[in-house]
Design an enzyme around this catalytic site. Structure first.
Site: not given
Ligand code: 6GU
Length: 248
Positions: A90, A117, A155, A170
């Site tokens: 994230p 974590e 794709r 797209d």
């Molecule tokens: Cl790549 N991993 C995780 N654990 N949560 C996320 C993510 C990735 N992208 C958005 N939220």
């Protein structure tokens, strides 16, 4: 043929890749996807892949050794810097269609799925070349995110969509959202397909589609209009939309 290696603690989750366009792309030899279980690179009787963080705090952190060992084994014989080694996290750069296009140009990708974590910082600093997030929310692991990236990249490979499904129009590929689509029947419960789409005038259809894409983007994602490539006619049409909004 493109090769994609995925390092994960949950290879079972990737069953999605065995269906539809992703399945056909693999069967057609456009892409070769290899799943690697991180646990198999861990050593010791219990093959431990995670430990509590130094300094305390909650959760578990993925250990560096199994990840380094796995990546070095997967890329053995390759120059390490030749191929993207992407950590799914994230905290990564937000995934977009243009990143999908960029990744689709590589002959090889390696995706590492984080869990718990987090991942030991030395993986970030000394192993991965890129970090990608699929949006501003937290998932329990990088697996769903890795499947999102693989889907969006595969794709785009030439031949993956067949002749009919052109990736060029797209949503997001043009920098705009796509406008509405219709199919048979021409009239459904009294709701009719716009006449222009049934007129057979290719030029008028193309113009209508462009205008509806602009209208939808204006209504839903005006931020995209700041970076989209717009013709003078597009700008005129957006001016009409803006003027129409002032009246109401
Ligand atoms: Cl790549 N991993 C995780 N654990 N949560 C996320 C993510 C990735 N992208 C958005 N939220």
């Amino acid at each position: 043929m493109m090769r994609i290696d995925i390092l994960t603690l949950l290879p079972e989750a990737f069953i999605y890749l065995n269906y539809s366009i992703l399945q056909r792309a693999q069967a057609a030899g456009l892409v070769d996807i290899h799943l690697h279980h991180l646990r198999e690179s861990a050593t010791g009787k219990h093959r431990v892949t995670d430990e509590p963080p130094f300094g305390g705090g909650g959760g578990m952190v993925l250990k560096p050794e199994p990840i380094f060992t796995a990546v070095e084994s997967i890329l053995q014989g390759e120059q390490m810097n030749d191929h993207p080694i992407i950590l799914m996290t994230p905290q990564g750069r937000p995934f977009t269609q243009s990143i999908a296009q960029e990744l689709s140009q590589h002959e090889r990708l390696l995706l590492i799925c984080g869990r718990y974590e987090g991942v030991d910082e030395r993986v970030r600093q000394h192993l991965v070349t890129d970090e990608i997030s699929i949006g501003d929310y937290v998932l329990t692991g990088g697996e769903l995110a890795a499947m999102v990236v693989v889907d969006a990249v595969v794709r785009l490979l030439p031949g993956a969509l067949g002749a009919a499904g052109a990736a060029e129009t797209d949503s997001h590929a043009t920098g705009l959202l796509e406008g509405p689509h219709y199919t048979k029947p021409a009239s459904f419960r009294g709701w009719d397909v716009p006449d222009v789409l049934r007129s057979g005038h290719a030029g008028q259809v193309a113009r209508w589609r462009r205008q509806e894409a602009l209208r939808r983007t204006w209504e839903r994602r005006p931020d995209l209009l700041l970076t989209a490539v717009l013709s003078e006619e597009d700008k005129w049409f957006l001016g009409q939309l803006a003027a129409g909004e002032e009246d109401t």
